[in-house]
Enzyme design. Structure first.
Site, short mmCIF file in Angstrom:
data_model
loop_
_atom_site.label_atom_id
_atom_site.label_comp_id
_atom_site.label_asym_id
_atom_site.label_seq_id
_atom_site.Cartn_x
_atom_site.Cartn_y
_atom_site.Cartn_z
N ASN A 141 0.99 -1.57 -0.11
CA ASN A 141 0.50 0.33 0.01
C ASN A 141 1.10 1.60 0.18
O ASN A 141 1.97 0.71 0.20
CB ASN A 141 -1.15 0.22 1.44
CG ASN A 141 0.22 0.20 2.43
OD1 ASN A 141 0.10 1.08 2.88
ND2 ASN A 141 -0.01 -1.34 3.07
N PRO A 187 -3.13 -11.98 10.97
CA PRO A 187 -2.85 -11.61 12.26
C PRO A 187 -3.90 -9.95 12.32
O PRO A 187 -2.75 -9.35 11.65
CB PRO A 187 -2.07 -11.91 12.97
CG PRO A 187 -0.68 -12.27 11.94
CD PRO A 187 -0.85 -12.11 10.28
O1 PMT Z 1 3.57 6.30 6.11
P1 PMT Z 1 2.69 7.65 5.92
O2 PMT Z 1 2.50 7.57 4.40
O3 PMT Z 1 2.77 8.60 7.08
O4 PMT Z 1 0.98 7.21 6.20
C1 PMT Z 1 0.34 7.16 7.96
C2 PMT Z 1 -1.32 6.77 7.72
C3 PMT Z 1 -2.64 6.74 6.65
C4 PMT Z 1 -0.80 4.76 7.24
C5 PMT Z 1 -1.37 6.25 9.02
O5 PMT Z 1 -1.84 7.83 9.22
C6 PMT Z 1 -2.56 5.33 9.44
O6 PMT Z 1 -3.66 5.67 9.53
N1 PMT Z 1 -2.20 3.80 9.76
C7 PMT Z 1 -2.75 2.80 9.72
C8 PMT Z 1 -3.22 2.42 8.32
C9 PMT Z 1 -4.68 0.93 8.85
O7 PMT Z 1 -3.88 -0.01 8.38
O8 PMT Z 1 -5.48 1.62 8.86
P2 PMT Z 1 -6.63 0.40 9.92
O9 PMT Z 1 -8.41 0.95 9.56
O10 PMT Z 1 -6.65 -0.81 8.41
O11 PMT Z 1 -6.29 0.22 10.31
C10 PMT Z 1 -6.85 0.07 12.31
C11 PMT Z 1 -5.77 -0.47 13.05
O12 PMT Z 1 -5.71 -1.51 13.06
C12 PMT Z 1 -4.34 0.51 12.22
O13 PMT Z 1 -3.54 1.02 13.98
C13 PMT Z 1 -3.28 -0.84 11.97
O14 PMT Z 1 -1.42 -0.80 12.41
C14 PMT Z 1 -4.18 -2.21 12.74
N2 PMT Z 1 -3.72 -3.46 12.38
C15 PMT Z 1 -4.51 -3.25 10.51
C16 PMT Z 1 -4.49 -4.20 10.40
C17 PMT Z 1 -3.38 -5.95 10.78
N3 PMT Z 1 -3.72 -7.43 10.26
N4 PMT Z 1 -3.43 -5.50 12.06
C18 PMT Z 1 -3.15 -4.60 13.16
O15 PMT Z 1 -2.36 -3.99 13.52
#
Ligand code: PMT
Length: 407
Positions: free
Chosen positions: A214, A312
């Site tokens: 991504n 996971p």
């Molecule tokens: O890296 P940059 O270019 O600076 O951009 C920053 C960002 C947009 C990546 C950052 O601000 C951000 O939003 N990070 C979270 C990205 C994400 O995966 O979001 P999510 O809504 O899909 O996941 C929610 C949370 O679960 C997040 O804390 C993620 O790290 C965590 N997660 C998700 C999936 C997974 N399998 N394991 C996780 O731990």
């Protein structure tokens, strides 16, 4: 490099130079701050240009010196709002009595006062003036007002002045000023805590030459690592592949896939007090990773089917631990931002979640800026657009307030 000064590395300092005999010292200050790794941009007031030329400061800072608020050329190159957003700190040195009065009364009638008004980052003033001026009730009342509003006061020093008087009012010695500036980045809010941060993307292999991933650049996660270090924490940074330079003092663990990240997070969890999941973790990975490169058009196929299995959920597994670290997630959303983020907060059993809109290309993925809403069980704070560094400092403060139950 002096350890106390390490916090100046990669800092963006907007140096405001105002009119006074000490303005010439801005040249040495620029050099000292740069020696410690800070990036310097300079705004001069018109009266400062009577004491030192913009050309001198331009040559030293290796950046154009900004003078005017309403100059179309400079506004289109880097306008006052961009300058305010660029800065991690605005340092006004020397700060004249006149400038402090205008700052205290909220003037926005030149570039420097306007940038201070527009800034989200900390502002510091290093006064320099004659001892009788510094002692005047009006000047004292202005400096107290500024301090009460959160402006940092660096100095002044006591000693012989350019006019021959002796007393308080000298610009702080440049060495001391550099140290005091460095100390502003060290809040001590997370002293004694170990913070684990995941950052960047994960890569999920398809075959030996291809993967899915991504747009995460790692900027937000690395900025948080730096902010946590500056707040006195020990930081373990579990990073997917990025182009970012890790901060000097970080314990960096480089990983590639989500499973890799998960295993490394689990192996260091016992030593973690605060977990922050900034990484954009792939929710799925190809079920089978081919040993050889998948060939094009095998048996005349025009389409390629890949089967995926779930990865996971790294942060949810962290939050299941008993006792669990204070657990902070990010929510990357493209619609219904707050609703979806709150759902993740509850379902993943997080303590805080920071919601950002990744459909907006000006913020979120790969941008230096972010605009977020920070949510917890009984509250939220909207954060306007600001640099990822400035946001990270605010997130650290909010985490420390939660740990102290002061929010
Ligand atoms: O890296 P940059 O270019 O600076 O951009 C920053 C960002 C947009 C990546 C950052 O601000 C951000 O939003 N990070 C979270 C990205 C994400 O995966 O979001 P999510 O809504 O899909 O996941 C929610 C949370 O679960 C997040 O804390 C993620 O790290 C965590 N997660 C998700 C999936 C997974 N399998 N394991 C996780 O731990």
């Amino acid at each position: 490099m002096n350890n106390a000064l390490l916090t100046l590395r990669n800092r963006r300092i907007l140096l405001g130079v105002t009119g006074g005999i000490a303005a010439y010292k801005a040249a040495e200050l620029t050099r000292r701050l740069q020696d410690q790794g800070a990036e310097i941009r300079i705004i001069m007031t018109r009266s400062a240009t009577e004491f030192i030329t913009p050309l001198t400061l331009q040559a030293l800072s290796r950046n154009p010196v900004h003078l005017d608020l309403l100059n179309p050329d400079t506004e289109s190159a880097m306008g006052h709002i961009d300058l305010a957003r660029w800065a991690d700190l605005i340092l006004i040195a020397p700060a004249s009595a006149n400038f402090m009065a205008r700052l205290a009364s909220g003037h926005g009638d030149d570039l420097l006062t306007t940038v201070c008004l527009a800034a989200e980052c900390p502002v510091a003033v290093a006064p320099a003036m004659n001892q009788a001026m510094w002692a005047k009730p009006a000047v004292q009342s202005n400096q107290k007002l500024l301090v009460s509003r959160g402006v940092h006061l660096l100095g002044p020093d006591h000693g012989i002045q350019a006019c021959g008087d002796t007393g308080a009012g000298r610009l702080l010695d440049i060495e001391k000023l550099t140290l005091a500036t460095s100390a502003l980045f060290d809040s001590g809010e997370l002293t004694g805590q170990t913070v684990m941060i995941t950052a960047g993307p994960t890569r999920e292999a398809i075959d030996p030459v291809r993967y899915i991933s991504n747009h995460s650049s790692g900027k937000q996660g690395y900025a948080l690592a730096e902010a946590a270090l500056d707040a006195g924490a020990r930081v373990i940074l579990i990073s997917g592949p990025t182009q970012q330079t890790p901060p000097d003092r970080v314990d960096l663990v480089s990983v590639v896939s989500a499973q890799d990240m998960h295993e490394n997070v689990q192996s260091r969890l016992a030593e973690t007090d605060i977990f922050i999941g900034v990484a954009a973790v792939a929710d799925y990975r190809p079920k089978l990773v081919q040993n050889q490169k998948i060939k094009k058009n095998t048996h005349g196929q025009r389409t390629l089917m890949l089967e995926f299995v779930e990865n996971p959920d790294i942060i949810a597994e962290v939050a299941k631990r008993d006792p669990k670290p204070f657990t902070v997630g990010f929510a990357a959303e493209t619609e219904h931002i707050e609703d979806y983020a709150r759902k993740k907060l509850t379902e993943k059993k997080l303590d805080l979640i920071i919601a950002n809109n990744v459909a907006d290309t000006d913020i979120g993925f790969n941008s230096d800026l972010n605009e977020t809403t920070i949510l917890w069980e009984n509250g939220k704070i909207d954060m306007p657009t600001m640099s990822k560094k400035a946001l990270s400092q605010k997130i650290v403060t909010i985490i420390s307030q939660h740990l102290k139950h002061t929010i």
